[in-house]
Design a protein around this motif. Structure first.
Motif, PDB file in Angstrom:
ATOM      1  N   GLU A   9       0.848  -1.121   0.079  1.00  0.00           N
ATOM      2  CA  GLU A   9      -0.107  -0.014  -0.102  1.00  0.00           C
ATOM      3  C   GLU A   9       0.799   1.201   0.048  1.00  0.00           C
ATOM      4  OE1 GLU A   9      -2.932  -0.282   3.041  1.00  0.00           O
ATOM      5  OE2 GLU A   9      -3.584  -2.275   2.514  1.00  0.00           O
ATOM      6  N   PRO A  10       2.003   1.428   0.823  1.00  0.00           N
ATOM      7  CA  PRO A  10       2.487   2.717   0.863  1.00  0.00           C
ATOM      8  C   PRO A  10       3.327   2.848  -0.448  1.00  0.00           C
ATOM      9  CG  PRO A  10       3.590   1.180   2.723  1.00  0.00           C
ATOM     10  CD  PRO A  10       2.014   0.592   2.088  1.00  0.00           C
ATOM     11  N   PHE A  11       3.912   1.658  -0.791  1.00  0.00           N
ATOM     12  CA  PHE A  11       4.782   1.612  -2.181  1.00  0.00           C
ATOM     13  C   PHE A  11       3.994   2.026  -3.263  1.00  0.00           C
ATOM     14  CE2 PHE A  11       7.131  -0.456  -5.569  1.00  0.00           C
ATOM     15  CZ  PHE A  11       8.321   0.094  -5.186  1.00  0.00           C
ATOM     16  N   GLU A  35       1.861  12.552   2.746  1.00  0.00           N
ATOM     17  CA  GLU A  35       0.540  12.426   2.332  1.00  0.00           C
ATOM     18  C   GLU A  35       0.403  10.899   2.586  1.00  0.00           C
ATOM     19  OE1 GLU A  35       0.498  15.481  -1.227  1.00  0.00           O
ATOM     20  OE2 GLU A  35       1.186  13.611  -1.580  1.00  0.00           O
ATOM     21  N   ILE A  36       1.296  10.091   2.305  1.00  0.00           N
ATOM     22  CA  ILE A  36       1.088   8.767   2.516  1.00  0.00           C
ATOM     23  C   ILE A  36       0.969   8.153   4.006  1.00  0.00           C
ATOM     24  CG2 ILE A  36       2.010   6.369   2.498  1.00  0.00           C
ATOM     25  CD1 ILE A  36       3.642   7.421  -0.180  1.00  0.00           C
ATOM     26  N   ALA A  37       1.584   8.744   4.875  1.00  0.00           N
ATOM     27  CA  ALA A  37       1.734   8.760   6.427  1.00  0.00           C
ATOM     28  C   ALA A  37       0.176   9.147   6.898  1.00  0.00           C
ATOM     29  CB  ALA A  37       2.666   9.790   7.210  1.00  0.00           C
ATOM     30  N   THR A  44       7.991   5.176   9.677  1.00  0.00           N
ATOM     31  CA  THR A  44       7.277   3.960   9.323  1.00  0.00           C
ATOM     32  C   THR A  44       7.285   3.937   7.712  1.00  0.00           C
ATOM     33  OG1 THR A  44       6.690   3.763  11.500  1.00  0.00           O
ATOM     34  CG2 THR A  44       5.845   2.325   9.863  1.00  0.00           C
ATOM     35  N   VAL A  45       6.610   4.954   7.493  1.00  0.00           N
ATOM     36  CA  VAL A  45       6.073   4.856   5.691  1.00  0.00           C
ATOM     37  C   VAL A  45       7.479   4.746   5.068  1.00  0.00           C
ATOM     38  CG1 VAL A  45       5.300   6.253   3.988  1.00  0.00           C
ATOM     39  CG2 VAL A  45       4.123   6.002   5.966  1.00  0.00           C
ATOM     40  N   ILE A  70       8.966   1.796   2.363  1.00  0.00           N
ATOM     41  CA  ILE A  70       8.993   2.265   0.821  1.00  0.00           C
ATOM     42  C   ILE A  70      10.404   1.585   0.778  1.00  0.00           C
ATOM     43  CG2 ILE A  70       9.298   3.812  -0.780  1.00  0.00           C
ATOM     44  CD1 ILE A  70       6.779   5.114   0.580  1.00  0.00           C
ATOM     45  N   PHE A  71      11.266   2.125   1.445  1.00  0.00           N
ATOM     46  CA  PHE A  71      12.594   1.643   1.244  1.00  0.00           C
ATOM     47  C   PHE A  71      12.821  -0.024   1.189  1.00  0.00           C
ATOM     48  CE2 PHE A  71      17.043   0.259   3.025  1.00  0.00           C
ATOM     49  CZ  PHE A  71      17.733   0.760   2.193  1.00  0.00           C
TER      50      PHE A  71
END
Length: 168
Positions: free
Chosen positions: A124-126, A137-139, A148-149, A153-154
């Motif tokens: 989802e975050p990726f 915005e994702i957070a 965490t986001v 993603i990393f």
């Protein structure tokens, strides 16, 4: 009158440096030449705003950087699509994928399959990141801390690189 001539001479003496800086900003010689020209005009039209004890070179370079940033923002705004139709019809139209060969299409399918194979906490975050959302915005959207986001993603990116290492 001598001050005006000295001002112009100092500006002409910086043209080579300005061009080099513009090349770094734009990565395009023609765009860099345009940026130097815009900067030179702006500096000449704002000559009365220059204060003698201020670093002339820094003042001119700041003007160039600001012109570049403003032009970039203007381009981004003009490239933004605003769909004012009632049901967002234009945004729901299928867009051309830009794929030119079947091999490209195959690679995109493989990448999509790999991303869909992630657990939802990474997928989802990726997916949001790929869609153009910023970390913050994702957070906010997911109700997670920013760190965490970023780490999810990393790790998703690293995992995807590992899964698709044969495509390099």
């Amino acid at each position: 009158m001598a001050e005006k001539q000295q001002f112009k001479q100092r500006l002409l003496g910086l043209q080579g440096n300005l061009f080099n800086f513009a090349c770094q900003l734009t990565s395009d010689r023609e765009a860099a030449a345009d940026l130097v020209q815009d900067t030179t005009l702006k500096v000449l039209s704002n000559e009365e705003k220059y204060i003698d004890n201020v670093n002339f070179k820094g003042w001119v370079f700041t003007i160039m950087r600001n012109i570049f940033i403003n032009n970039y923002r203007r381009q981004v705004r003009s490239a933004t699509v605003i769909d004012s139709t009632e049901d967002l019809y234009h945004l729901n139209l299928s867009q051309e994928s830009g794929l030119t060969t079947p091999e490209d299409s195959y690679a995109v399918k493989e990448i999509s399959i790999a991303i869909n194979g992630f657990t939802s906490e990474y997928r989802e975050p990726f997916s949001l990141y790929i869609a153009g959302y910023k970390y913050s915005e994702i957070a906010d959207k997911m109700g997670l801390p920013l760190g965490t986001v970023k780490s999810r993603i990393f790790f998703a990116r690293k995992r995807l690189q590992q899964m698709l290492k044969d495509y390099r």
